[in-house]
Motif scaffolding. Structure first.
Motif, PDB file in Angstrom:
ATOM      1  N   GLU A 193       4.803   2.359  -0.415  1.00 12.24           N
ATOM      2  CA  GLU A 193       3.729   2.537  -1.278  1.00 12.24           C
ATOM      3  C   GLU A 193       3.148   3.325  -2.441  1.00 12.24           C
ATOM      4  O   GLU A 193       2.499   4.141  -3.096  1.00 12.24           O
ATOM      5  N   GLY A 194       2.635   4.292  -1.292  1.00 13.26           N
ATOM      6  CA  GLY A 194       2.267   5.596  -1.137  1.00 13.26           C
ATOM      7  C   GLY A 194       0.994   5.269  -1.598  1.00 13.26           C
ATOM      8  O   GLY A 194       0.562   4.704  -1.125  1.00 13.26           O
ATOM      9  N   MET A 195       0.415   6.033  -2.546  1.00  8.00           N
ATOM     10  CA  MET A 195      -1.210   6.047  -2.331  1.00  8.00           C
ATOM     11  C   MET A 195      -1.630   4.673  -3.716  1.00  8.00           C
ATOM     12  O   MET A 195      -2.311   4.248  -3.376  1.00  8.00           O
ATOM     13  N   ALA A 196      -0.734   3.682  -4.190  1.00  2.89           N
ATOM     14  CA  ALA A 196      -1.678   1.971  -4.774  1.00  2.89           C
ATOM     15  C   ALA A 196      -1.318   1.413  -2.941  1.00  2.89           C
ATOM     16  O   ALA A 196      -1.982   0.806  -3.613  1.00  2.89           O
ATOM     17  N   ALA A 197      -0.517   1.901  -2.052  1.00  5.36           N
ATOM     18  CA  ALA A 197      -0.896   1.033  -0.898  1.00  5.36           C
ATOM     19  C   ALA A 197      -2.550   1.837  -0.471  1.00  5.36           C
ATOM     20  O   ALA A 197      -3.080   0.738  -0.028  1.00  5.36           O
ATOM     21  N   MET A 198      -2.736   2.868  -1.049  1.00  8.74           N
ATOM     22  CA  MET A 198      -4.011   3.279  -0.609  1.00  8.74           C
ATOM     23  C   MET A 198      -5.651   2.326  -1.143  1.00  8.74           C
ATOM     24  O   MET A 198      -5.699   1.635  -0.403  1.00  8.74           O
ATOM     25  N   ALA A 199      -4.966   1.797  -2.115  1.00 10.38           N
ATOM     26  CA  ALA A 199      -6.102   0.280  -3.598  1.00 10.38           C
ATOM     27  C   ALA A 199      -6.150  -0.846  -3.053  1.00 10.38           C
ATOM     28  O   ALA A 199      -7.249  -0.707  -2.738  1.00 10.38           O
ATOM     29  N   ARG A 200      -4.811  -0.901  -2.353  1.00  5.59           N
ATOM     30  CA  ARG A 200      -4.704  -2.227  -2.018  1.00  5.59           C
ATOM     31  C   ARG A 200      -5.397  -2.356   0.087  1.00  5.59           C
ATOM     32  O   ARG A 200      -6.648  -3.190  -0.133  1.00  5.59           O
ATOM     33  N   VAL A 201      -5.080  -1.242   0.216  1.00  3.28           N
ATOM     34  CA  VAL A 201      -5.824  -1.122   1.678  1.00  3.28           C
ATOM     35  C   VAL A 201      -7.189  -0.354   2.039  1.00  3.28           C
ATOM     36  O   VAL A 201      -8.017  -1.047   3.022  1.00  3.28           O
ATOM     37  N   GLY A 202      -7.832  -0.229   0.676  1.00  6.43           N
ATOM     38  CA  GLY A 202      -8.997   0.584   1.270  1.00  6.43           C
ATOM     39  C   GLY A 202      -9.504   1.546   1.837  1.00  6.43           C
ATOM     40  O   GLY A 202      -9.176   1.738   2.571  1.00  6.43           O
ATOM     41  N   LEU A 203     -10.271   1.926   1.549  1.00  7.40           N
ATOM     42  CA  LEU A 203     -11.031   3.026   2.570  1.00  7.40           C
ATOM     43  C   LEU A 203     -11.756   3.153   3.567  1.00  7.40           C
ATOM     44  O   LEU A 203     -11.456   3.859   4.284  1.00  7.40           O
TER      45      LEU A 203
END
Length: 127
Positions: free
Chosen positions: A55-65
């Motif tokens: 998912e690339g950056m979309a994964a970061m949106a799911r996982v969170g900072l």
């Protein structure tokens, strides 16, 4: 065209009123950054949903900072540095045409660095 935002520090302190320009990473860099975060999370033993690595950056949106704060500092440091590479300083808010790379003294409060990282993260995941 990559997204850009102007961020003005509103918090009280030595950085109050300072202006920063935040620019989205190029897609290839952002993808590699996100994959490196996901790999570091995996090494840290943090459970991730199946297939999230695609998912690339979309994964970061799911996982969170917050997930980035759960990895080993050795893994986190270059990722955090790369985030700050998205930040440039506008030394004179009255002249927005003058924007330059950060130098150490541009940011005087640790809290400002945290806020800027949060905004860089939002810039990349706010789709």
């Amino acid at each position: 065209m990559r997204k850009q935002i102007i961020y003005t520090v509103s918090a009280e302190g030595r950085d109050h009123g300072k202006v920063f320009q935040l620019t989205e990473m190029p897609a290839d860099q952002a993808e590699k950054w996100a994959i490196r975060v996901l790999l570091a999370l995996g090494r840290a033993g943090i459970d991730l949903p199946p297939g999230i690595e695609r998912e690339g950056m979309a994964a970061m949106a799911r996982v969170g900072l917050e997930a980035l704060m759960r990895i080993d500092f050795h893994d986190a440091e270059p990722l955090l540095d790369e985030m700050m590479g998205c930040v440039r300083f506008q030394p004179n808010p009255a002249d927005p045409k003058v924007v330059r790379a950060l130098i150490a003294d541009d940011i005087e409060e640790v809290a400002t660095r945290v806020l800027l990282r949060r905004e860089v993260f939002r810039l990349h995941t706010g789709f």
